[in-house]
Each structure stands twice: as structure tokens, then as C-alpha cells.
Scaffold this motif. Structure first.
Motif, PDB file in Angstrom:
ATOM      1  N   THR A  67      13.195   1.880 -13.056  1.00 33.21           N
ATOM      2  CA  THR A  67      12.464   3.041 -12.528  1.00 33.21           C
ATOM      3  C   THR A  67      13.018   4.368 -13.028  1.00 33.21           C
ATOM      4  OG1 THR A  67      13.852   3.068 -10.542  1.00 33.21           O
ATOM      5  CG2 THR A  67      11.807   1.795 -10.437  1.00 33.21           C
ATOM      6  N   ARG A 119      -0.904   9.973  -4.069  1.00 35.67           N
ATOM      7  CA  ARG A 119      -2.172   9.503  -4.614  1.00 35.67           C
ATOM      8  C   ARG A 119      -2.341   8.014  -4.311  1.00 35.67           C
ATOM      9  NH1 ARG A 119      -3.636   8.357 -10.120  1.00 35.67           N
ATOM     10  NH2 ARG A 119      -1.638   9.240 -10.785  1.00 35.67           N
ATOM     11  N   ASP A 121       7.260   9.173  -7.799  1.00 38.82           N
ATOM     12  CA  ASP A 121       7.497  10.614  -7.956  1.00 38.82           C
ATOM     13  C   ASP A 121       7.580  11.322  -6.605  1.00 38.82           C
ATOM     14  OD1 ASP A 121       7.546  10.342 -10.691  1.00 38.82           O
ATOM     15  OD2 ASP A 121       5.458  10.946 -10.972  1.00 38.82           O
ATOM     16  N   THR A 157       0.835  -1.204   0.000  1.00 43.07           N
ATOM     17  CA  THR A 157       0.000   0.000   0.000  1.00 43.07           C
ATOM     18  C   THR A 157       0.869   1.252   0.000  1.00 43.07           C
ATOM     19  OG1 THR A 157      -1.748  -1.194   1.191  1.00 43.07           O
ATOM     20  CG2 THR A 157      -1.845   1.211   1.220  1.00 43.07           C
ATOM     21  N   GLY A 173       2.119   2.025  -3.410  1.00 45.16           N
ATOM     22  CA  GLY A 173       1.124   2.329  -4.433  1.00 45.16           C
ATOM     23  C   GLY A 173       0.598   1.108  -5.168  1.00 45.16           C
ATOM     24  N   ARG A 178      -1.346  -1.194  -3.898  1.00 46.00           N
ATOM     25  CA  ARG A 178      -2.714  -1.448  -3.459  1.00 46.00           C
ATOM     26  C   ARG A 178      -3.300  -0.130  -2.974  1.00 46.00           C
ATOM     27  NH1 ARG A 178      -2.591  -7.164  -0.156  1.00 46.00           N
ATOM     28  NH2 ARG A 178      -4.811  -6.983  -0.547  1.00 46.00           N
ATOM     29  N   ALA A 179      -4.574   0.059  -3.229  1.00 48.63           N
ATOM     30  CA  ALA A 179      -5.245   1.297  -2.830  1.00 48.63           C
ATOM     31  C   ALA A 179      -5.878   1.118  -1.455  1.00 48.63           C
ATOM     32  CB  ALA A 179      -6.314   1.677  -3.846  1.00 48.63           C
ATOM     33  N   GLY A 233      -2.970   4.149  -4.320  1.00 48.93           N
ATOM     34  CA  GLY A 233      -2.991   3.096  -5.327  1.00 48.93           C
ATOM     35  C   GLY A 233      -2.268   3.427  -6.606  1.00 48.93           C
ATOM     36  N   SER A 234      -1.311   4.351  -6.580  1.00 49.03           N
ATOM     37  CA  SER A 234      -0.586   4.753  -7.780  1.00 49.03           C
ATOM     38  C   SER A 234       0.910   4.541  -7.579  1.00 49.03           C
ATOM     39  CB  SER A 234      -0.865   6.216  -8.118  1.00 49.03           C
ATOM     40  OG  SER A 234      -0.011   6.666  -9.163  1.00 49.03           O
ATOM     41  N   VAL A 235       1.476   3.565  -8.263  1.00 48.63           N
ATOM     42  CA  VAL A 235       2.916   3.339  -8.181  1.00 48.63           C
ATOM     43  C   VAL A 235       3.688   4.523  -8.763  1.00 48.63           C
ATOM     44  CG1 VAL A 235       4.808   1.875  -8.999  1.00 48.63           C
ATOM     45  CG2 VAL A 235       2.694   0.823  -8.147  1.00 48.63           C
ATOM     46  N   PRO A 236       3.314   5.061  -9.935  1.00 46.16           N
ATOM     47  CA  PRO A 236       4.048   6.217 -10.456  1.00 46.16           C
ATOM     48  C   PRO A 236       4.059   7.401  -9.506  1.00 46.16           C
ATOM     49  CG  PRO A 236       2.695   5.256 -12.183  1.00 46.16           C
ATOM     50  CD  PRO A 236       2.299   4.582 -10.913  1.00 46.16           C
ATOM     51  N   ASP A 237       2.931   7.669  -8.847  1.00 49.39           N
ATOM     52  CA  ASP A 237       2.883   8.805  -7.931  1.00 49.39           C
ATOM     53  C   ASP A 237       3.740   8.548  -6.693  1.00 49.39           C
ATOM     54  OD1 ASP A 237       1.453  11.454  -7.854  1.00 49.39           O
ATOM     55  OD2 ASP A 237       0.955  10.720  -5.848  1.00 49.39           O
TER      56      ASP A 237
END
Length: 548
Positions: free
Chosen positions: A385, A348, A357, A328, A331, A333-334, A350-354
Motif C-alpha cells: 500500500t 468515494r 487516501d 464496503t 472500498g 464493495r460499493a 466502492g474505491s479502494v484507493p480513495d
């Protein structure tokens, strides 16, 4: 506590023989001794617990008892008769079956099809001559399925798809299937891990009914309160050896924990020292902040923060929601509730990219499933990555990729022929270093490592933990999620998690005994159950979203 020997008394004349008796079992894997002369006896209708820390030998013994491993020495007998020959699967399943924490039935098949899988009992041939096809008597099989389920009190529709059943009913179907072969010993490996509170209660009631019919159970669990709720006898393994076998009713929880951990005086003082110039986390704003974070059926709500220069440990079994917590935070799992922030910036959900970042680096629990692309090179895996930094306008320049990867190879001392070597050709420890390289490639502010030393050699363990410690010493934050005590020795603070909740918090001076007691849901001072679990091991899950 000194290890107790494991003499196994002869069965009294006239008494029913044990469901299983194992004596003097030795098992080696190369130079590693996985079992060193251990033994265990489970009587008819008995519920017997087998406990021990990771690496104690529990899984290896299960392999020996189910015929998956051939012992190098010792003897196994079922019901007084010698164990079947190695490889005789049909004979082994008439003696014993193992039900794992994740049901092994085929989800898209019906209950009937799962019960009689591979032994449907083909009827008469159709068509001319001996070459005609043999048909399955589905009506007869459904009738047999209803009778079998009724015999063992399993309330399941024979025509229902297995995937539509609650988890405990799938487990009951597996147990009924095992009993249909004649097995009178069922091994339950972490059977409550996927169950909610009511499911655990129903499982315990059903096991009690089956014991009344003479079925014996060997119960393996990381939750000691469940041992006291369910079992009459407990056996403890430690470091591949038998330590004790005792009646549960006469064994204090603190004594059981001491048997599992050995030297109670061993503390976390042996952890690598903080660098003299490392930042002091006291008073600094947090790098990683978690507020009211929850994932229904897994954990929460949880509140904690990790400061610059700090390594925070989260101690607990994977089945208790700790792996889900790491996923979690990364990112993957939401969450169903709560907030994650890095340097004050909300990530954000559930967002791996966020998460990347925002500055979260992640070392997953399973490098083979989540951490590596085995057919790709060391360079490609280490730079997954940061591909956007390896060339202009979205291109990836091979020369820049090799240069970047070589710097990581040198920094982490990855033993490889070069950046172009396939990662599948590396040792386990060096593969894990490649996973770490990928997690560090973006210079994360917060590094999350889930069981980072699993399956690596001792030298690699020390190196990997040193890398995590070094991240904090550089003024960043690090977090280790693990139930391996050696992993947690590098931490400045440790939160013990049981059934998805924090039940205790420790500084860096914890002892093995008190931390294991907290992870197992036992209060380290008086031996009582932790977090209000005095009456049932399931109570700690009652207010965790779907687990209610």
C-alpha cells in the motif's frame, strides 16, 4: 450449566433405526482435540439442529458424518448399518449428503447435467469394434430429471442453467441429487445464509414435505430463531464436547444460549486495559462516521461512528452481512445507499484507493485470498500500500523497501529470517502480522479488522489484538468485526448485528450470554426473538433491499 452426558438409547424393537447414530466420536488434529467423545442421533424424518460457537466441533462432526474425516475413536451407523469404509465415496453418498450455504452445483451446467454429474449412465457403443464411443442418452436423462424433480416437488426446468436459478432452487437441486443416490440424511450447513425472506419460507415448506417422506435433516445454523422455527430437537456442542440434547419445544432460548456459552458470568472485563495516557473518546469529533449505509441483500441501513481512542466492535456472523460491511468500508464493495466519512471527508463509494487516501486501513477476513501474495516476500507484501513512497518518480527501491519492511518486522515482532523471506514460509500468526503491517503502513486514521485472529495461535491472537488496541491508544480509531468473543473483549463498545441490522448495543461490560443472544437474534432478557423476528427468522430481512 454443567455439561450433560450423551448416552444414546438403543432403538426400540420394531422401530425404524435412526437415520444416523454417532457415539463416542473422538477426532484429533495433531495436539488439538476437535471432538472429545461426542454423539448425536437423528431419527427418520426428523429435523435436528446442531448448534455451538465457533470451534465447538460442528464442522469436524460434519466431516466425520460425511466420510471426509476418519474418527480416531467411536462409531457411526446409518439406518442401523455401520458407516462405509473410509474412501468409499460412492457408498458414503448413498447414506448422507451435505448442502452448504453456497450451492456446490456447477453453475454453467444444466439442471439435468448437475443431477447426473459423473453418473450419466452411458448407452450403447457407436462405431466398429469394442473401441467405439459410448453416447449419453440426453433425452432419457432429461426425462429422468423431470421425474426425479417431480418426485420431490422441485420446480425447476431440467434444461435451465444452474446459474439462472434462484439460490433456494439450486439448493433443492442439490437435495434432489443427494436423494437420487439413496441418501436419507441431508446435512444443511447454514442453508438460509444466501436466501431472502421468501426463499427461507419456501425452503422450510419444502423441508417439511421431505420429512414427511422420511428424509432426515441435520440443520446447522447461527440463527437460533430458525432452530425454533424448523427443528424438533437440538444438540449443543461446546469446546469439542457434547453439552445437551433436548426437544426444542421444552428448551427456553436463554437456556440454549447458556448451554452454548457456558459460564454466563464471564464478561469482557478481562480485556487489555486502556493506556493511562490514551485519549478519552468522549466529546471528540468522530474519526470514522457511517450514515444510512446499506448494501442491498447484505446489511443496512446502518448508522454509527468511531471516535479517537476508541475500539468499536461489530458482533455478528459473516452470513449476517458483517463481512460485507467491512469490505464496503474498505472500498471493496460499493454501497447502494449511505455515506462513509473519515475526519469529515466523504469517501468515494466502492474505491479502494480513495479509502486508503482517506485514511482507512483494512485487515481482511481471509488472509490467504485477500491479504497475501504467497510467492512474494515479507517486504513486498508489507509494503503493497506504500509503493509510491519507496522511490522517486514511481520507482521502488529495494533498499528502501527492505528498510521500511524491517521497521514493521521489528514493530510487530514478525518472526522471519528477514524481509526477503517468502511470506508462504511463515506461520499463520506471522502471516497475519504481515497483513496487519500492510494495513498500518500508511498510518491510517481508522483501522478496520475483520476476524483478525482467525486461524492463529493463542499467543499471536493476544499480540494482534494488542496492536488493534494500540492503534486506538495512539489517538486513532479502530473497529473489530467478528463473532469471536475473545476478539471483541478489547472493544470499548460493541454493536450486535443480526440479519444486517443492529439489534443491540453494549458497553465494555457485556457478558458472553447476552452478546451471543443478541448475535443469534434472541433477546437476552426474556428469551424472545430479537428485532421483530418472533414469527419467522426471515422477517428481519424483509426491508433489506433485494432481500425483500
Amino acid at each position: 450449566m454443567a455439561p450433560r452426558s450423551a448416552p444414546l438409547e438403543a432403538t426400540p424393537t420394531g422401530a425404524a433405526p435412526p437415520a444416523v447414530r454417532a457415539e463416542g466420536i473422538v477426532k484429533r488434529f495433531g495436539p488439538t482435540v476437535a471432538l472429545d467423545g461426542v454423539g448425536i442421533t437423528v431419527g427418520p424424518g426428523e429435523s435436528h439442529a446442531l448448534v455451538g460457537r465457533n470451534g465447538a466441533g460442528k464442522s469436524t462432526l460434519v466431516g466425520v458424518l460425511t466420510g471426509a474425516h476418519r474418527a480416531d475413536a467411536g462409531e457411526v451407523r446409518f439406518g442401523g448399518a455401520p458407516a462405509p469404509a473410509a474412501g468409499d465415496t460412492a457408498a458414503w453418498r448413498t447414506r448422507v449428503a451435505c448442502v452448504y450455504q453456497r450451492p456446490m452445483i456447477v453453475p454453467d451446467l444444466t439442471v439435468t447435467e448437475n443431477l447426473f454429474l459423473n453418473h450419466y449412465g452411458l448407452g450403447s457403443r457407436t462405431g466398429a469394434g469394442a473401441g467405439g464411443r459410448r453416447l449419453i442418452d440426453w433425452r432419457g436423462l432429461r426425462r429422468r430429471a423431470r421425474d426425479l424433480l417431480a418426485e420431490y416437488g422441485v420446480e425447476a426446468d431440467p434444461d435451465a442453467r444452474a446459474k439462472d436459478l434462484p439460490v433456494e432452487q439450486r439448493q433443492f437441486v442439490e437435495i434432489a441429487r443427494a436423494l437420487s443416490f439413496g441418501a436419507r440424511l441431508i446435512i444443511l450447513d447454514e442453508p438460509t445464509a444466501q436466501l431472502d425472506a421468501r426463499g427461507i419460507q419456501r425452503l422450510f415448506v419444502k423441508l417439511g414435505e421431505l420429512r414427511g417422506q422420511g428424509v432426515a435433516f441435520l440443520f446447522i445454523s447461527h440463527h437460533l430463531q430458525e432452530v425454533y422455527d424448523l427443528c424438533a430437537t437440538v444438540t449443543v456442542f461446546r469446546d469439542a464436547r457434547h453439552v445437551l440434547t433436548a426437544p426444542v419445544a421444552s428448551l427456553a432460548r436463554t437456556e440454549l444460549v447458556a448451554a452454548m456459552t457456558g459460564d454466563a458470568a464471564r464478561t469482557a472485563a478481562a480485556r487489555p486495559a486502556r493506556r493511562p495516557d490514551a485519549p478519552d473518546p468522549a466529546g471528540e469529533p468522530p474519526v470514522l462516521e457511517v450514515q444510512e449505509l446499506a448494501l442491498a441483500g447484505e446489511f443496512g441501513p446502518l448508522d454509527f461512528s468511531v471516535h479517537p481512542g476508541e475500539v468499536l466492535g461489530v458482533a455478528g456472523a459473516a452470513a449476517g452481512g458483517t463481512t460485507a460491511l467491512g469490505e464496503t468500508l474498505a472500498g471493496m464493495r460499493a454501497p447502494t445507499a449511505g455515506r462513509i466519512a473519515v475526519h469529515g471527508r466523504t469517501v468515494r463509494p466502492g474505491s479502494v484507493p480513495d479509502a486508503l487516501d482517506a485514511g482507512i486501513g483494512y485487515i481482511p477476513e481471509d488472509r490467504h485470498r485477500q491479504g497475501l501474495i504467497p510467492d512474494r516476500s515479507v517486504a513486498e507484501n508489507a509494503t503493497l500500500t506504500v509503493t509510491g513512497r519507496l522511490g522517486p518518480w514511481g520507482t521502488v527501491l529495494p533498499a528502501r523497501t527492505r528498510e521500511f519492511a524491517q521497521a514493521m518486522i521489528d514493530s510487530l515482532d514478525i518472526r522471519t529470517r528477514g524481509p526477503g523471506q517468502p511470506v508462504s514460509g511463515l506461520s499463520g500468526g506471522n502471516q497475519q502480522k504481515v497483513v496487519v503491517a500492510r494495513a498500518l503502513a500508511r498510518g491510517p486514521g481508522a483501522l478496520i479488522a475483520v476476524r483478525p485472529t482467525a486461524g492463529v495461535d493463542v499467543k499471536s491472537k493476544d499480540a494482534l489484538l494488542g496492536v488493534v488496541r494500540g492503534v486506538a491508544d495512539e489517538g486513532r480509531a479502530a473497529m473489530i468485526i467478528s463473532d469471536e468473543l475473545d476478539d471483541l473483549r478489547v472493544c470499548d463498545r460493541v454493536l450486535a448485528v443480526f440479519h444486517g441490522r443492529v439489534v443491540a448495543s453494549f458497553g465494555s461490560d457485556w457478558t458472553d450470554r447476552e452478546l451471543v443472544a443478541a448475535m443469534e437474534g434472541v433477546n437476552g432478557t426474556d428469551g424472545s426473538a430479537a428485532n421483530g423476528t418472533e414469527n419467522s427468522a426471515a422477517n428481519g430481512r424483509d426491508d433489506m433491499g433485494e432481500r425483500r
